[in-house]
Design a protein around this motif. Sequence first.
Motif, PDB file in Angstrom:
ATOM      1  N   GLU A  85       0.867  -1.179   0.000  1.00 15.32           N
ATOM      2  CA  GLU A  85       0.000   0.000   0.000  1.00 15.32           C
ATOM      3  C   GLU A  85       0.902   1.227   0.000  1.00 15.32           C
ATOM      4  O   GLU A  85       2.045   1.154   0.468  1.00 15.32           O
ATOM      5  N   THR A  86       0.375   2.315  -0.547  1.00 20.22           N
ATOM      6  CA  THR A  86       1.184   3.534  -0.599  1.00 20.22           C
ATOM      7  C   THR A  86       0.813   4.413   0.575  1.00 20.22           C
ATOM      8  O   THR A  86      -0.367   4.645   0.834  1.00 20.22           O
TER       9      THR A  86
ATOM     10  N   LEU B 104       9.489  -1.011   3.966  1.00 25.40           N
ATOM     11  CA  LEU B 104       9.552  -0.473   2.612  1.00 25.40           C
ATOM     12  C   LEU B 104       9.384  -1.600   1.589  1.00 25.40           C
ATOM     13  O   LEU B 104      10.011  -2.657   1.705  1.00 25.40           O
ATOM     14  N   ALA B 105       8.530  -1.370   0.584  1.00 28.98           N
ATOM     15  CA  ALA B 105       8.230  -2.440  -0.379  1.00 28.98           C
ATOM     16  C   ALA B 105       8.907  -2.215  -1.724  1.00 28.98           C
ATOM     17  O   ALA B 105       8.598  -2.900  -2.696  1.00 28.98           O
ATOM     18  N   THR B 106       9.831  -1.274  -1.787  1.00 27.59           N
ATOM     19  CA  THR B 106      10.563  -1.040  -3.029  1.00 27.59           C
ATOM     20  C   THR B 106      11.919  -0.429  -2.702  1.00 27.59           C
ATOM     21  O   THR B 106      12.089   0.154  -1.631  1.00 27.59           O
ATOM     22  N   ASP B 107      12.882  -0.579  -3.609  1.00 31.26           N
ATOM     23  CA  ASP B 107      14.124   0.174  -3.467  1.00 31.26           C
ATOM     24  C   ASP B 107      13.794   1.626  -3.782  1.00 31.26           C
ATOM     25  O   ASP B 107      13.040   1.892  -4.716  1.00 31.26           O
TER      26      ASP B 107
ATOM     27  N   PHE C 181       4.834  -2.752   2.612  1.00 28.56           N
ATOM     28  CA  PHE C 181       4.025  -3.969   2.679  1.00 28.56           C
ATOM     29  C   PHE C 181       2.878  -3.743   3.654  1.00 28.56           C
ATOM     30  O   PHE C 181       3.037  -3.027   4.648  1.00 28.56           O
ATOM     31  N   ARG C 182       1.747  -4.344   3.345  1.00 29.13           N
ATOM     32  CA  ARG C 182       0.630  -4.181   4.279  1.00 29.13           C
ATOM     33  C   ARG C 182       1.008  -4.833   5.606  1.00 29.13           C
ATOM     34  O   ARG C 182       1.855  -5.728   5.647  1.00 29.13           O
TER      35      ARG C 182
ATOM     36  N   GLU D  62       4.088  10.678   7.314  1.00 28.69           N
ATOM     37  CA  GLU D  62       3.512  10.668   8.668  1.00 28.69           C
ATOM     38  C   GLU D  62       3.121   9.266   9.093  1.00 28.69           C
ATOM     39  O   GLU D  62       3.055   8.951  10.282  1.00 28.69           O
ATOM     40  N   GLN D  63       2.832   8.415   8.113  1.00 28.76           N
ATOM     41  CA  GLN D  63       2.380   7.051   8.431  1.00 28.76           C
ATOM     42  C   GLN D  63       3.531   6.044   8.392  1.00 28.76           C
ATOM     43  O   GLN D  63       3.329   4.867   8.613  1.00 28.76           O
ATOM     44  N   GLY D  64       4.743   6.535   8.104  1.00 29.12           N
ATOM     45  CA  GLY D  64       5.814   5.611   7.746  1.00 29.12           C
ATOM     46  C   GLY D  64       6.524   4.905   8.879  1.00 29.12           C
ATOM     47  O   GLY D  64       7.083   3.823   8.698  1.00 29.12           O
ATOM     48  N   TYR D  65       6.492   5.482  10.083  1.00 35.77           N
ATOM     49  CA  TYR D  65       7.311   4.921  11.152  1.00 35.77           C
ATOM     50  C   TYR D  65       6.993   3.436  11.412  1.00 35.77           C
ATOM     51  O   TYR D  65       5.833   3.064  11.585  1.00 35.77           O
TER      52      TYR D  65
END
Length: 403
Positions: A22-23, A34-37, A170-171, A27-30
């Motif tokens: 999911e993208t 990560l699902a991509t380089d 990743f979800r 703010e939501q990242g902590y």
Amino acid sequence: MIPVNEAEAIILEAIAPLTKTETITLEQGYGRILATDVTGNLDIPHWDNSAMDGYAIRSADLQNEPVEFEVIEEIPAGQTPQKTLQSGQAARIFTGAMMPSGADTVVMQENTERQDDTVKIIENPAPGKFVRSQGDYYRAGEPLLKEGMRLGAADIAVLAACQCPKFPVFRRPTVAIFSTGDELRSPHEMLQPGQIVDSNRYALSAFAESLGAIAKPLPTVPDDKNVLRETMQAALAQADIVMSTGGVSVGEYDFVEKLMEKLGGEILIRKVAIRPGKPLTVAKFPGGKLYFGIPGNPVSALVGCWRFVQPAIKKLSGQNGDWQPPFVWATSPQTLKGAGTRDAYLWGNLTMTETGYSFTRPSGGHSSANLINLAQTNALAVVPLGVTEIQKGDHLKVMQIST
Ligand code: AMP
Ligand code: MG
């Protein structure tokens, strides 16, 4: 009964990482994976800038004795320099401000004497000093962050600095959690003789959330085969991993293992050579879901989670690298007793001393039913199977846990 390492290997082998992504925003990242380089398209720093408050100069102008420069411009952070520095000229500059063209060095203001429009350098900097050059830290187009990284505060800062405000992760895995036992009640209920609070439900949910998973607690199940079967089915239908506590010993009300088989599970593990937590039952269901039948004793339950479910959730999450729990070497001021044919995992506190890590057990009874002295511990010391005791001062392996 299989050794701990073997059980861990079986579990890791059985689990496949989630692939759905999911993208999300910064703010939501902590804590997300990560699902991509990620590759940035900005140099860091973006342009040559000053690392100090001081004066930008041309190093070729410096001499053995103090030199005076004409100050032609003031460049605060955020402004673009307007002039090109000629020989004998300096620009007043502040930390983070762009270097003017012509300049190659910054003199910190503590080493200068300013008078009106001139500045005297009283201590020469080395040529190039205090300049943060464009691309020093990162060149646009080079690999920046790797797929499978768990994002911490610094990683989020990097994504922000490189203007990646949205990125795929990743979800989050879902973990269905329920407890079994006729004696279990909620913390809100008045307890009758023989009843206890279902504390595992909360412990396991907190554990799952601490790893970035979504805990899905289900209602507590009595020691009733039919209710248990229905709950197991519901749990398997709605989550990536199932954890239940209780009902995995050899008692007459211990139905979990038989029902796992009835529901189509392949039993991978029945007993592990660990104390506490021997009767760990792990089954793999069609579609690859893992079900962890964890013993009900509150300490055994959490030790089982930390030691065996933790690596499974980490791998499932899409996280790369090391799924194993973190271990360090330590010594103990206490003599630590083993558990014969099983690895003993002793809960206690790991602290840093002048000579390295030190592990101490808390006071109180060290029974796997004693939830009270597990609180605020941060580590599990391992006395390997076959070792009767580890003498005080001898080295031992200690697993770090976040409580
Ligand atoms: P069991 O694994 O069902 O044989 O339970 C072992 C011990 O753990 C018993 O003393 C139970 O009362 C206790 N216990 C089982 N489930 C829980 C739970 N969810 N919360 C707290 N204690 C539990
Ligand atoms: Mg029970």
